[in-house]
Design a protein around this motif. Structure first.
Motif, mmCIF file in Angstrom:
data_model
loop_
_atom_site.group_PDB
_atom_site.id
_atom_site.type_symbol
_atom_site.label_atom_id
_atom_site.label_comp_id
_atom_site.label_asym_id
_atom_site.label_seq_id
_atom_site.Cartn_x
_atom_site.Cartn_y
_atom_site.Cartn_z
ATOM 1 N N GLY A 80 -3.555 32.816 -31.755
ATOM 2 C CA GLY A 80 -4.583 33.364 -32.627
ATOM 3 C C GLY A 80 -4.272 33.218 -34.105
ATOM 4 N N HIS A 81 -3.039 32.855 -34.431
ATOM 5 C CA HIS A 81 -2.671 32.663 -35.831
ATOM 6 C C HIS A 81 -2.457 31.177 -36.124
ATOM 7 C CE1 HIS A 81 -1.062 33.700 -39.740
ATOM 8 N NE2 HIS A 81 -0.036 32.921 -39.505
ATOM 9 N N TYR A 82 -1.535 30.569 -35.401
ATOM 10 C CA TYR A 82 -1.257 29.145 -35.589
ATOM 11 C C TYR A 82 -2.113 28.268 -34.677
ATOM 12 C CZ TYR A 82 2.813 30.631 -38.233
ATOM 13 O OH TYR A 82 3.634 31.207 -39.161
ATOM 14 N N VAL A 83 -2.428 28.789 -33.495
ATOM 15 C CA VAL A 83 -3.225 28.033 -32.523
ATOM 16 C C VAL A 83 -4.403 28.897 -32.097
ATOM 17 C CG1 VAL A 83 -3.215 26.906 -30.281
ATOM 18 C CG2 VAL A 83 -1.182 26.804 -31.706
ATOM 19 N N TRP A 84 -5.624 28.375 -32.280
ATOM 20 C CA TRP A 84 -6.845 29.090 -31.921
ATOM 21 C C TRP A 84 -6.880 29.279 -30.411
ATOM 22 C CZ3 TRP A 84 -10.008 31.701 -34.856
ATOM 23 C CH2 TRP A 84 -11.244 32.076 -34.365
ATOM 24 N N PRO A 85 -7.303 30.445 -29.899
ATOM 25 C CA PRO A 85 -7.360 30.664 -28.448
ATOM 26 C C PRO A 85 -8.225 29.613 -27.747
ATOM 27 C CG PRO A 85 -7.690 32.711 -29.617
ATOM 28 C CD PRO A 85 -7.710 31.626 -30.650
ATOM 29 N N HIS A 86 -7.691 29.069 -26.681
ATOM 30 C CA HIS A 86 -8.378 28.040 -25.889
ATOM 31 C C HIS A 86 -7.889 28.114 -24.454
ATOM 32 C CE1 HIS A 86 -4.534 26.216 -26.985
ATOM 33 N NE2 HIS A 86 -4.689 25.414 -25.952
ATOM 34 N N ASP A 87 -8.494 27.361 -23.580
ATOM 35 C CA ASP A 87 -8.087 27.262 -22.175
ATOM 36 C C ASP A 87 -7.962 28.663 -21.557
ATOM 37 O OD1 ASP A 87 -7.400 26.026 -19.824
ATOM 38 O OD2 ASP A 87 -5.289 25.792 -20.336
ATOM 39 N N CYS A 88 -9.075 29.387 -21.525
ATOM 40 C CA CYS A 88 -9.072 30.776 -21.050
ATOM 41 C C CYS A 88 -9.280 30.845 -19.538
ATOM 42 C CB CYS A 88 -10.166 31.565 -21.755
ATOM 43 S SG CYS A 88 -9.931 31.657 -23.535
ATOM 44 N N ARG A 89 -8.779 31.924 -18.960
ATOM 45 C CA ARG A 89 -8.929 32.152 -17.518
ATOM 46 C C ARG A 89 -9.017 33.652 -17.265
ATOM 47 N NH1 ARG A 89 -2.772 30.455 -15.761
ATOM 48 N NH2 ARG A 89 -1.738 32.266 -16.663
ATOM 49 N N GLN A 90 -9.629 33.976 -16.094
ATOM 50 C CA GLN A 90 -9.751 35.368 -15.671
ATOM 51 C C GLN A 90 -9.440 35.424 -14.191
ATOM 52 O OE1 GLN A 90 -13.676 37.212 -15.910
ATOM 53 N NE2 GLN A 90 -12.726 39.114 -16.580
ATOM 54 N N TYR A 91 -8.698 36.426 -13.781
ATOM 55 C CA TYR A 91 -8.305 36.564 -12.383
ATOM 56 C C TYR A 91 -9.349 37.355 -11.600
ATOM 57 C CZ TYR A 91 -3.723 34.868 -13.734
ATOM 58 O OH TYR A 91 -2.703 34.085 -14.195
ATOM 59 N N ASP A 92 -9.556 36.939 -10.353
ATOM 60 C CA ASP A 92 -10.477 37.689 -9.496
ATOM 61 C C ASP A 92 -9.715 38.814 -8.800
ATOM 62 O OD1 ASP A 92 -9.059 36.490 -7.414
ATOM 63 O OD2 ASP A 92 -10.694 35.157 -6.831
ATOM 64 N N ASP A 93 -10.359 39.493 -7.849
ATOM 65 C CA ASP A 93 -9.739 40.628 -7.159
ATOM 66 C C ASP A 93 -8.540 40.227 -6.311
ATOM 67 O OD1 ASP A 93 -11.526 42.459 -8.240
ATOM 68 O OD2 ASP A 93 -12.977 42.147 -6.635
ATOM 69 N N ASN A 94 -8.469 38.963 -5.912
ATOM 70 C CA ASN A 94 -7.351 38.478 -5.095
ATOM 71 C C ASN A 94 -6.235 37.876 -5.932
ATOM 72 O OD1 ASN A 94 -8.677 39.190 -2.682
ATOM 73 N ND2 ASN A 94 -9.881 37.299 -2.791
ATOM 74 N N GLY A 95 -6.352 37.926 -7.249
ATOM 75 C CA GLY A 95 -5.312 37.383 -8.124
ATOM 76 C C GLY A 95 -5.409 35.885 -8.350
ATOM 77 N N VAL A 96 -6.537 35.283 -7.996
ATOM 78 C CA VAL A 96 -6.735 33.847 -8.184
ATOM 79 C C VAL A 96 -7.337 33.620 -9.573
ATOM 80 C CG1 VAL A 96 -7.912 31.795 -7.326
ATOM 81 C CG2 VAL A 96 -7.077 33.527 -5.723
ATOM 82 N N PRO A 97 -6.709 32.753 -10.399
ATOM 83 C CA PRO A 97 -7.270 32.514 -11.726
ATOM 84 C C PRO A 97 -8.499 31.605 -11.669
ATOM 85 C CG PRO A 97 -5.315 31.185 -11.424
ATOM 86 C CD PRO A 97 -5.446 32.054 -10.202
#
Length: 114
Positions: A80-97
């Motif tokens: 967030g300072h040197y590198v802009w946030p990218h390549d985002c992921r969210q985990y489901d209820d089973n822990g799978v990204p």
């Protein structure tokens, strides 16, 4: 005399060729950790939240379209300072990204759960 110097040079060259190469680990691609996954949940707001469009505390956050909203952790690469946030992921209820793909929207960033 020149034959002796030549013989020493050939012997030294042979020793250098036979010496093992240094076995140091290769340099990491991200030595400072600027591209590691970090928790960015607080930087997102659900696109279905009415306050996302009118609440001043939420209008600067990224929008996310996800069945979990911001109820499940959202991780992105970048500090967030040197590198802009990218390549985002969210985990489901089973822990799978699952990837959160960025969609080009003229107003602000929108990420869609896949």
């Amino acid at each position: 005399m020149t034959k002796t110097i030549f013989a020493c040079a050939v012997a030294a060259g042979a020793l250098l060729m036979a010496a093992p190469a240094a076995s140091a680990d290769p340099a990491p691609e991200d030595p400072y950790g600027w591209n590691e996954y970090r928790d960015w949940t607080s930087g997102f707001v659900s696109a279905f939240d009415p306050g996302a469009y009118f609440d001043p505390a939420k209008t600067s956050k990224r929008l996310v379209v996800s069945p979990y909203g911001t109820g499940r952790p959202i991780e992105c690469r970048g500090d967030g300072h040197y590198v802009w946030p990218h390549d985002c992921r969210q985990y489901d209820d089973n822990g799978v990204p699952h990837n959160l793909n960025a969609v080009a929207v003229p107003v602000r960033q929108l990420f869609v759960y896949q």
